[in-house]
Motif scaffolding. Sequence first.
Motif, short mmCIF file in Angstrom:
data_model
loop_
_atom_site.label_atom_id
_atom_site.label_comp_id
_atom_site.label_asym_id
_atom_site.label_seq_id
_atom_site.Cartn_x
_atom_site.Cartn_y
_atom_site.Cartn_z
N VAL A 1 -3.32 3.70 -1.84
CA VAL A 1 -3.82 2.78 -3.03
C VAL A 1 -2.85 1.58 -2.81
O VAL A 1 -1.89 1.41 -2.16
CB VAL A 1 -3.16 3.42 -4.44
CG1 VAL A 1 -3.16 2.29 -5.56
CG2 VAL A 1 -4.07 4.70 -4.69
N MET B 1 0.91 6.26 -7.63
CA MET B 1 -0.29 6.75 -7.56
C MET B 1 -0.70 7.19 -6.40
O MET B 1 -1.03 8.38 -5.89
CB MET B 1 -1.58 6.04 -8.49
CG MET B 1 -2.79 6.48 -8.13
SD MET B 1 -4.01 5.62 -9.18
CE MET B 1 -4.21 6.54 -10.64
N GLY B 2 -0.44 6.35 -5.52
CA GLY B 2 -0.87 6.53 -3.95
C GLY B 2 -0.34 7.49 -3.16
O GLY B 2 -0.34 7.98 -2.13
N ASN C 1 -9.32 3.45 -8.91
CA ASN C 1 -9.07 4.67 -8.25
C ASN C 1 -9.71 5.85 -8.50
O ASN C 1 -9.31 6.90 -8.06
CB ASN C 1 -7.43 4.70 -8.16
CG ASN C 1 -6.86 3.55 -7.11
OD1 ASN C 1 -6.96 3.61 -6.21
ND2 ASN C 1 -6.35 2.61 -7.94
N GLN D 1 0.79 -1.17 0.11
CA GLN D 1 0.00 0.01 0.10
C GLN D 1 0.84 1.19 -0.12
O GLN D 1 1.92 1.20 0.68
CB GLN D 1 -0.84 0.07 1.35
CG GLN D 1 -1.74 1.20 1.33
CD GLN D 1 -2.81 1.17 2.65
OE1 GLN D 1 -3.69 0.35 2.67
NE2 GLN D 1 -2.28 1.92 3.66
N SER E 1 0.73 5.82 0.49
CA SER E 1 -0.14 6.86 1.18
C SER E 1 0.58 8.13 0.78
O SER E 1 1.75 8.16 0.50
CB SER E 1 -0.20 6.52 2.37
OG SER E 1 -0.47 5.12 3.12
N GLY F 1 -8.23 7.62 -5.39
CA GLY F 1 -7.25 6.50 -4.85
C GLY F 1 -8.48 5.49 -4.05
O GLY F 1 -9.48 5.78 -4.46
N SER G 1 -2.51 10.54 -4.27
CA SER G 1 -3.94 10.38 -4.29
C SER G 1 -4.60 10.71 -2.81
O SER G 1 -4.15 10.68 -1.79
CB SER G 1 -4.65 8.95 -4.66
OG SER G 1 -3.86 8.13 -3.79
#
Length: 444
Positions: free
Chosen positions: A414, A406-407, A367, A10, A12, A387, A410
């Motif tokens: 993600v 991406m996470g 997402n 994950q 963040s 996300g 976001s």
Amino acid sequence: MHGSSPAPLQSSASQGLKGRLRVPGDKSISHRSLLLGAIAVGETRASGLLEGEDVVNTAKAVQALGAQVKRTDDGVWHVQGVGVSGLMSPKGDLDFGNSGTGVRLALGLMASTPLTARCIGDASLSGRPMGRVTVPLSEIGARFETAEGGRLPLTLHGARHPVPITYKLPVASAQVKSAVLLAGLNTPGRTTVIEPVATRDHTERMLKAFGADISIENKADGRHITITGQRELTAQIIDVPADPSSAAFPIVAALIAPGSDITIENVMLNETRTGLITTLIEMGGDITIENKRLAGGEEVGDLRVRSSKLTGIKVPAGRAPSMIDEYPALAVAASFAQGVTHMAGLDELRVKESDRLAAVEAGLNANGVTTRSGPDWLEVEGGKVQGGGLVATHLDHRIAMSFLVMGLASLKPVRVDDGAMIATSFPNFSGLMNGLGCRIEPLS
């Protein structure tokens, strides 16, 4: 990696990414250093080699074919070559794991030598088509027994009396071009590849550095690359530059994470590989190249990247060969850009480690990103990214890394269903990224 259990990860929201880093050595150069070193005369020494599973599998393969390979404590790989006609039948299967480059180039290397070898790979590689290389290599005189659909497992019977061919590439593919040129090394006479669209030229550059008799002419129907066979190659000392495909992830991370300013050192800047950098600069990305220099026939430099407001653009289809592996990372950058980004010429993404185009689109949609697509194009509507989705990676390392990036920017974290395969191309990805200030962690 065979049979390894999934390792979900994950990422963040992160900001203020700072620092200098060196991403792993270029995968294309690493594979070719080992393959050409194996058939050169003398000892080739390669430093900065990418030590991911893909390249290690290539090292094991050339060792099984008769070359001596060892890694010393200083991180240098030593390859004692056997000459262009010196490869031998391996005792067991050649396992290429996840690497399409490794297996396709090795098939070319073996095709013009009278040996027999059985090639296998993981589930992902076993689903990928090999016909694009077995067709021209059969014209040279090799024979192949394959699984259904021309796939792995595959047994190669190398040609006893190889014949030179002139082969026009039906699709732009550096792997197919390279396989035919490598087969030409132990084939009498002149073997020619015609490429209507230029693809990455690492094989030609490295063949020249190893002393091959190679000529390149630009004609009306494309680039004509001709190799005169049965000339010995001379061992080389190679410093492998950083892989621009791996640099894509920290580049995009720094562009989208607010307040970031990072430098990625010693990145290869071969113009057949810098499509992503060109595209991100066109989108408004603050990327500057410092300390530009030549290393081993390739241009390299340090990339300074600062967070930027990106704007959607139309990416020309003709740029696809110079950034084919970077579209997942570009799609993530496009998600944060104002407006629409349109990417065309992506049919090659349908036959990568996964149907990479479908996997990217599914990950974006999971997402909250709006997309449209066709057989060979993808359109991404950018803006704020929600996300919160779980991304199916389909055993594809680039899908995993792209969505972890991406996470970092976001609104919600993600998750990716598996990060175990990231080691094939980018060992210690999470560690290096977290060293800049990213928040990437295992999911318990």
